[in-house]
Design a protein around this motif. Structure first.
Motif, PDB file in Angstrom:
ATOM      1  N   ILE A   1     -12.974  17.999 -14.825  1.00 35.38           N
ATOM      2  CA  ILE A   1     -12.832  19.408 -14.998  1.00 35.38           C
ATOM      3  C   ILE A   1     -14.052  20.087 -14.198  1.00 35.38           C
ATOM      4  O   ILE A   1     -13.982  21.343 -13.770  1.00 35.38           O
ATOM      5  CB  ILE A   1     -12.741  19.822 -16.354  1.00 35.38           C
ATOM      6  CG1 ILE A   1     -11.129  19.213 -16.696  1.00 35.38           C
ATOM      7  CG2 ILE A   1     -13.000  21.110 -16.645  1.00 35.38           C
ATOM      8  CD1 ILE A   1     -11.362  18.982 -18.543  1.00 35.38           C
ATOM      9  N   LYS A   2     -15.289  19.636 -14.705  1.00 37.91           N
ATOM     10  CA  LYS A   2     -16.360  20.215 -14.157  1.00 37.91           C
ATOM     11  C   LYS A   2     -16.189  20.432 -12.333  1.00 37.91           C
ATOM     12  O   LYS A   2     -16.801  21.246 -12.004  1.00 37.91           O
ATOM     13  CB  LYS A   2     -17.686  19.370 -14.816  1.00 37.91           C
ATOM     14  CG  LYS A   2     -18.914  20.188 -14.081  1.00 37.91           C
ATOM     15  CD  LYS A   2     -20.265  19.107 -14.609  1.00 37.91           C
ATOM     16  CE  LYS A   2     -21.302  19.632 -14.514  1.00 37.91           C
ATOM     17  NZ  LYS A   2     -22.429  18.670 -14.949  1.00 37.91           N
ATOM     18  N   LEU A   3     -16.017  19.215 -11.890  1.00 35.06           N
ATOM     19  CA  LEU A   3     -15.847  19.492 -10.398  1.00 35.06           C
ATOM     20  C   LEU A   3     -14.817  20.200  -9.999  1.00 35.06           C
ATOM     21  O   LEU A   3     -15.082  21.123  -8.923  1.00 35.06           O
ATOM     22  CB  LEU A   3     -15.648  18.016  -9.872  1.00 35.06           C
ATOM     23  CG  LEU A   3     -15.598  17.651  -8.515  1.00 35.06           C
ATOM     24  CD1 LEU A   3     -16.901  18.224  -7.952  1.00 35.06           C
ATOM     25  CD2 LEU A   3     -14.947  16.338  -7.947  1.00 35.06           C
ATOM     26  N   ALA A   4     -13.634  20.400 -10.844  1.00 32.78           N
ATOM     27  CA  ALA A   4     -12.700  21.433 -10.112  1.00 32.78           C
ATOM     28  C   ALA A   4     -13.065  22.540 -10.560  1.00 32.78           C
ATOM     29  O   ALA A   4     -12.720  23.553  -9.762  1.00 32.78           O
ATOM     30  CB  ALA A   4     -11.475  20.948 -10.905  1.00 32.78           C
TER      31      ALA A   4
ATOM     32  N   PHE B   1     -26.425  21.641  -9.069  1.00 32.64           N
ATOM     33  CA  PHE B   1     -25.056  21.185  -9.469  1.00 32.64           C
ATOM     34  C   PHE B   1     -24.981  19.685  -8.849  1.00 32.64           C
ATOM     35  O   PHE B   1     -24.406  18.756  -9.607  1.00 32.64           O
ATOM     36  CB  PHE B   1     -24.025  21.978  -9.149  1.00 32.64           C
ATOM     37  CG  PHE B   1     -22.614  21.379  -9.555  1.00 32.64           C
ATOM     38  CD1 PHE B   1     -21.846  21.530 -10.667  1.00 32.64           C
ATOM     39  CD2 PHE B   1     -21.944  20.788  -8.230  1.00 32.64           C
ATOM     40  CE1 PHE B   1     -20.680  20.881 -10.745  1.00 32.64           C
ATOM     41  CE2 PHE B   1     -20.548  20.369  -8.472  1.00 32.64           C
ATOM     42  CZ  PHE B   1     -19.989  20.419  -9.652  1.00 32.64           C
ATOM     43  N   LYS B   2     -25.044  19.520  -7.595  1.00 32.70           N
ATOM     44  CA  LYS B   2     -25.036  18.524  -7.064  1.00 32.70           C
ATOM     45  C   LYS B   2     -25.893  17.245  -7.774  1.00 32.70           C
ATOM     46  O   LYS B   2     -25.334  15.990  -7.808  1.00 32.70           O
ATOM     47  CB  LYS B   2     -25.176  18.251  -5.482  1.00 32.70           C
ATOM     48  CG  LYS B   2     -25.118  17.267  -4.579  1.00 32.70           C
ATOM     49  CD  LYS B   2     -24.983  17.492  -3.064  1.00 32.70           C
ATOM     50  CE  LYS B   2     -26.493  17.890  -2.800  1.00 32.70           C
ATOM     51  NZ  LYS B   2     -26.521  17.964  -1.427  1.00 32.70           N
ATOM     52  N   LEU B   3     -27.113  17.805  -7.789  1.00 35.91           N
ATOM     53  CA  LEU B   3     -27.841  16.697  -8.412  1.00 35.91           C
ATOM     54  C   LEU B   3     -27.535  16.159 -10.130  1.00 35.91           C
ATOM     55  O   LEU B   3     -27.337  15.099 -10.508  1.00 35.91           O
ATOM     56  CB  LEU B   3     -29.289  17.149  -8.376  1.00 35.91           C
ATOM     57  CG  LEU B   3     -30.452  17.202  -7.356  1.00 35.91           C
ATOM     58  CD1 LEU B   3     -31.496  17.926  -7.280  1.00 35.91           C
ATOM     59  CD2 LEU B   3     -30.368  15.848  -6.663  1.00 35.91           C
ATOM     60  N   GLU B   4     -27.227  17.407 -10.714  1.00 34.81           N
ATOM     61  CA  GLU B   4     -26.901  16.925 -11.991  1.00 34.81           C
ATOM     62  C   GLU B   4     -25.340  16.224 -11.938  1.00 34.81           C
ATOM     63  O   GLU B   4     -25.241  15.170 -12.894  1.00 34.81           O
ATOM     64  CB  GLU B   4     -26.647  18.314 -12.680  1.00 34.81           C
ATOM     65  CG  GLU B   4     -26.005  18.171 -14.289  1.00 34.81           C
ATOM     66  CD  GLU B   4     -25.878  19.553 -14.972  1.00 34.81           C
ATOM     67  OE1 GLU B   4     -25.353  19.491 -15.988  1.00 34.81           O
ATOM     68  OE2 GLU B   4     -26.161  20.482 -14.483  1.00 34.81           O
ATOM     69  N   PHE B   5     -24.514  16.551 -11.006  1.00 31.35           N
ATOM     70  CA  PHE B   5     -23.199  15.712 -11.034  1.00 31.35           C
ATOM     71  C   PHE B   5     -23.255  14.467 -10.634  1.00 31.35           C
ATOM     72  O   PHE B   5     -22.587  13.416 -11.189  1.00 31.35           O
ATOM     73  CB  PHE B   5     -22.299  16.462 -10.267  1.00 31.35           C
ATOM     74  CG  PHE B   5     -20.940  16.088 -10.517  1.00 31.35           C
ATOM     75  CD1 PHE B   5     -19.972  16.685 -11.286  1.00 31.35           C
ATOM     76  CD2 PHE B   5     -20.110  15.126  -9.667  1.00 31.35           C
ATOM     77  CE1 PHE B   5     -18.854  16.407 -11.589  1.00 31.35           C
ATOM     78  CE2 PHE B   5     -18.888  14.725  -9.772  1.00 31.35           C
ATOM     79  CZ  PHE B   5     -18.145  15.296 -10.685  1.00 31.35           C
ATOM     80  N   LYS B   6     -24.298  14.156  -9.724  1.00 26.88           N
ATOM     81  CA  LYS B   6     -24.442  12.737  -9.206  1.00 26.88           C
ATOM     82  C   LYS B   6     -25.135  11.890 -10.405  1.00 26.88           C
ATOM     83  O   LYS B   6     -24.779  11.035 -10.898  1.00 26.88           O
ATOM     84  CB  LYS B   6     -25.365  12.657  -8.008  1.00 26.88           C
ATOM     85  CG  LYS B   6     -24.630  13.131  -6.726  1.00 26.88           C
ATOM     86  CD  LYS B   6     -25.786  13.239  -5.767  1.00 26.88           C
ATOM     87  CE  LYS B   6     -25.041  13.548  -4.226  1.00 26.88           C
ATOM     88  NZ  LYS B   6     -25.870  13.198  -3.442  1.00 26.88           N
ATOM     89  N   ARG B   7     -26.031  12.623 -11.158  1.00 32.89           N
ATOM     90  CA  ARG B   7     -26.704  11.783 -12.324  1.00 32.89           C
ATOM     91  C   ARG B   7     -25.637  11.436 -13.280  1.00 32.89           C
ATOM     92  O   ARG B   7     -25.776  10.503 -13.703  1.00 32.89           O
ATOM     93  CB  ARG B   7     -27.857  12.695 -12.801  1.00 32.89           C
ATOM     94  CG  ARG B   7     -28.451  11.902 -13.872  1.00 32.89           C
ATOM     95  CD  ARG B   7     -29.487  12.982 -14.435  1.00 32.89           C
ATOM     96  NE  ARG B   7     -28.917  13.857 -15.382  1.00 32.89           N
ATOM     97  CZ  ARG B   7     -28.880  15.122 -15.182  1.00 32.89           C
ATOM     98  NH1 ARG B   7     -29.907  15.646 -14.341  1.00 32.89           N
ATOM     99  NH2 ARG B   7     -28.140  15.994 -16.110  1.00 32.89           N
ATOM    100  N   ASP B   8     -24.825  12.637 -13.651  1.00 34.86           N
ATOM    101  CA  ASP B   8     -23.655  12.448 -14.606  1.00 34.86           C
ATOM    102  C   ASP B   8     -22.846  11.092 -14.182  1.00 34.86           C
ATOM    103  O   ASP B   8     -22.343  10.286 -14.989  1.00 34.86           O
ATOM    104  CB  ASP B   8     -23.020  13.334 -14.931  1.00 34.86           C
ATOM    105  CG  ASP B   8     -23.812  14.650 -15.639  1.00 34.86           C
ATOM    106  OD1 ASP B   8     -24.734  14.235 -16.216  1.00 34.86           O
ATOM    107  OD2 ASP B   8     -23.175  15.747 -15.630  1.00 34.86           O
TER     108      ASP B   8
END
Length: 152
Positions: free
Chosen positions: A113-116, A129-136
């Motif tokens: 959902i976060k990506l969409a 966003f990219k760093l946080e999403f990769k970490r998640d």
């Protein structure tokens, strides 16, 4: 006589300086037009650079989104496989495994959902966003690894 010649020479020198240092009106206009043309070219170059940077950013985001959508789909398949593998477990382990699988599935869905829902914004926001999403996603991958290790 020396004073007169000196005064005359000083006057001619000052007049020469004044005439050579002053530009004519047409010369000033020509200089201003050249300057304006240079500024217009600089603005056009900046607009082109901005357009290219936006296109690069959009293509980078699309590639990022595609890569992680594929990873999320892989995670969904892994969760389905893990659900099937817990069928033969004891009741105690089965409840524990199912609880962990539900948590993994929720985290995977949250990331989906976060990506969409991410809308491209400022470059600093995109980097964060990219760093946080990769970490998640890395944490989720580690949780999958921990699950399979503890499942065995």
């Amino acid at each position: 006589m020396k004073k007169i010649v000196f005064k005359l020479a000083a006057t001619v020198f000052i007049a020469g300086l004044l005439f050579t240092s002053c530009n004519s009106q047409s010369q000033k206009i020509e200089n201003a037009e050249d300057n304006l043309q240079d500024k217009k070219e600089a603005v056009i170059d900046a607009k082109i650079d901005l357009t290219l940077a936006r296109q690069d950013s959009i293509s980078e985001f699309e590639q990022f989104k595609s890569d992680f959508q594929n990873q999320i789909k892989t995670n969904e398949k892994t969760i389905a496989g893990l659900k099937l593998s817990t069928v033969g477990a004891s009741k105690e382990n089965k409840v524990l495994y199912e609880k962990k699988l539900v948590e993994l599935e929720e985290r995977n869905n949250e990331l989906k959902i976060k990506l969409a829902e991410y809308k491209e914004g400022e470059p600093d926001q995109w980097k964060a966003f990219k760093l946080e999403f990769k970490r998640d996603m890395d944490e989720l991958g580690k949780a999958f690894s921990d699950f399979t290790v503890s499942n065995k």
